[in-house]
Enzyme design. Structure first.
Site, PDB file in Angstrom:
ATOM      1  N   GLY A  10       0.811  -1.210   0.000  1.00 27.48           N
ATOM      2  CA  GLY A  10       0.000   0.000   0.000  1.00 27.48           C
ATOM      3  C   GLY A  10       0.839   1.252   0.000  1.00 27.48           C
ATOM      4  N   GLY A  14      -0.185   5.848   5.109  1.00 30.78           N
ATOM      5  CA  GLY A  14       0.440   4.979   6.100  1.00 30.78           C
ATOM      6  C   GLY A  14       1.637   4.243   5.551  1.00 30.78           C
ATOM      7  CB  VAL A  78      -1.795  -8.401  -2.153  1.00 31.56           C
ATOM      8  CG1 VAL A  78      -1.858  -9.565  -1.164  1.00 31.56           C
ATOM      9  CG2 VAL A  78      -0.454  -7.693  -2.054  1.00 31.56           C
ATOM     10  CD  GLU A 170     -13.969  18.608   2.072  1.00 33.53           C
ATOM     11  OE1 GLU A 170     -13.291  19.138   2.967  1.00 33.53           O
ATOM     12  OE2 GLU A 170     -13.637  17.547   1.512  1.00 33.53           O
ATOM     13  CB  ALA A 315      -4.549  11.775   5.565  1.00 31.61           C
TER      14      ALA A 315
END
Length: 428
Positions: A10, A14, A78, A170, A315
């Site tokens: 990923g 992170g 994966v 938004e 995030a």
């Protein structure tokens, strides 16, 4: 002795933070992602609503680690994990061995058991999602321009956003700005100012993570922009003809989903326990209880705080988790004591409403309006990667602010989900 191999799956916030944190540590790192770019997801809605281009919020992963010879990047997906043999299985049949594994595979939108809705109501998690939504938004106006039947024309000019979290708020605000301020001079057969933008939320208020005062301000700001806010009733159906909210059907040809997320199948790969959203349950150091060398972070992980609340899937949380995992791995490889258990530090909540208003909740400090919008913008520019991206986004926002024009309004690809089923009817 063979060099310790860390595999990170990923390339989101992170995963990248983990790799950054391992700089200088004696290890070999393989970063696997099914896309070749890192995406700044908080601004994805601005690509979907024509304010920014894709290249302004995404960067090639290989480029980011070009000066890190110990880091290898694989463009792959994966399919499974063999914990016993310490291997990651890829969809093309290859395997990658690991000593330490970090899963930061994110999440996708969830439709609460109604997966058939995705065809009619795309969510917003990837660049492909953003360009699909942008294409549908722009095509809706083009089709309305051609349409002779008033009822069908109004259905094309009705946009329904489902979910009133930050993404939904938004998105609704930006669509309102596009329809009512940017597009009116450009069409001859329709008045885009008559566009209906409807924000649907099953809960009692918009932006539930914010205080009631800021939530109420956001609702009023949306309504001032012309957004209809429907609260307290969940969506019961989505079709190509429109949305059913409770027992009320709304004809709408463009629907956008922002009501829920489902974690990647990491827990299934590992054969471990997950919560209702599919997030893998981890311990104080963010590894699974069954194996201290397999970490799960970000939207893929279910992390409990000391007060019993779950760490939010945003995030900053993912970056803090990536940093913590890197410190744990570094301590183990250098023979030092492991850090204290992970503790999430909440930096605050931010959301923007249109191009001149925002709400900010920093705990004791709460702001709203234009000042909050400027702070929101500066904060997002700061977290972008590279001077070029910061300058590009800053210039795009300044141009929009001063001129009222959105520059990323090209329709570049057919939308096979809708275009083939609903042809325009004539060739231009």
């Amino acid at each position: 002795m063979q060099e310790h191999h860390v595999v990170v799956v990923g390339g989101g916030f992170g995963g990248l933070q983990t790799v950054h944190g391992l700089k200088g540590v004696p290890t070999r790192i393989t970063l696997i992602d099914r896309r070749n770019h890192h995406l700044f997801q908080p601004l994805l809605y601005q690509v979907a609503t024509t304010a920014l281009s894709t290249s302004e919020i995404a960067w090639p992963i290989r480029h980011l680690f070009r000066d890190r010879p110990e880091v290898s990047t694989l463009l792959a997906e994966v399919s499974g994990i063999d914990r016993t043999n310490r291997t990651v299985h890829l969809t093309h049949g290859e395997t990658v061995s690991f000593d330490t594994l970090v899963l930061a595979t994110g999440a996708r939108h969830a439709y609460f058991g109604n997966d058939a809705w995705e065809k009619h109501a795309p969510g917003l998690k990837t660049l492909e999602d953003a360009t699909t939504i942008r294409r549908r938004l722009l095509l809706a106006f083009e089709r309305a321009e051609l349409e002779k039947t008033e009822e069908v024309k109004q259905a094309y000019l009705t946009f329904v956003v489902i979910g009133a979290g930050p993404t939904g708020v938004e998105m609704a605000g930006m669509i309102a700005d596009l329809a009512k301020k940017v597009l009116p001079p450009e069409f001859r057969n329709i008045d885009t100012r008559k566009t209906r933008i409807i924000l649907v939320e099953a809960g009692k208020r918009v932006l539930p993570a914010f205080t009631e005062e800021l939530s109420e301000y956001s609702k009023r700001a949306l309504e001032k922009l012309g957004v209809e806010v429907m609260l307290g009733t969940p969506v019961s159906d989505c079709t190509e003809e429109g949305v059913k909210v409770g027992d009320h059907f709304i004809p709408a040809r463009t629907i956008i989903w922002g009501a829920g997320v489902q974690a990647s199948p990491a827990a299934q790969w590992l054969g471990v326990k997950a919560d209702r959203a599919g997030r893998t349950e981890v311990g104080p150091h963010l590894h699974i209880p069954e194996d201290p060398n397999i970490f799960v972070i970000g939207d893929t992980a279910s992390v409990q705080q000391a007060d019993g609340k779950a760490v939010p899937g945003i995030a900053p949380a993912a970056k803090q988790q990536g940093d913590h995992v890197a410190k744990v791995i570094k301590a183990r490889l250098t023979g030092k004591a492991e850090p204290a258990p992970f503790k999430y530090v909440h930096k605050g909540n931010l959301a923007t409403i249109g191009k001149r208003a925002a709400v900010i909740d920093f705990g004791k400090i709460k702001l709203k309006g234009v000042i909050a919008w400027w702070i929101w913008g500066l904060a997002h520019i700061y977290f972008l990667i590279g001077t070029r991206s910061r300058l590009a986004v800053a210039w795009s926002w300044l141009w929009i602010y001063l001129s009222g024009q959105h520059s990323a309004r090209l329709i570049t690809q057919r939308d096979t989900l809708k275009d083939e089923a609903q042809p325009v009817g004539k060739t231009l």
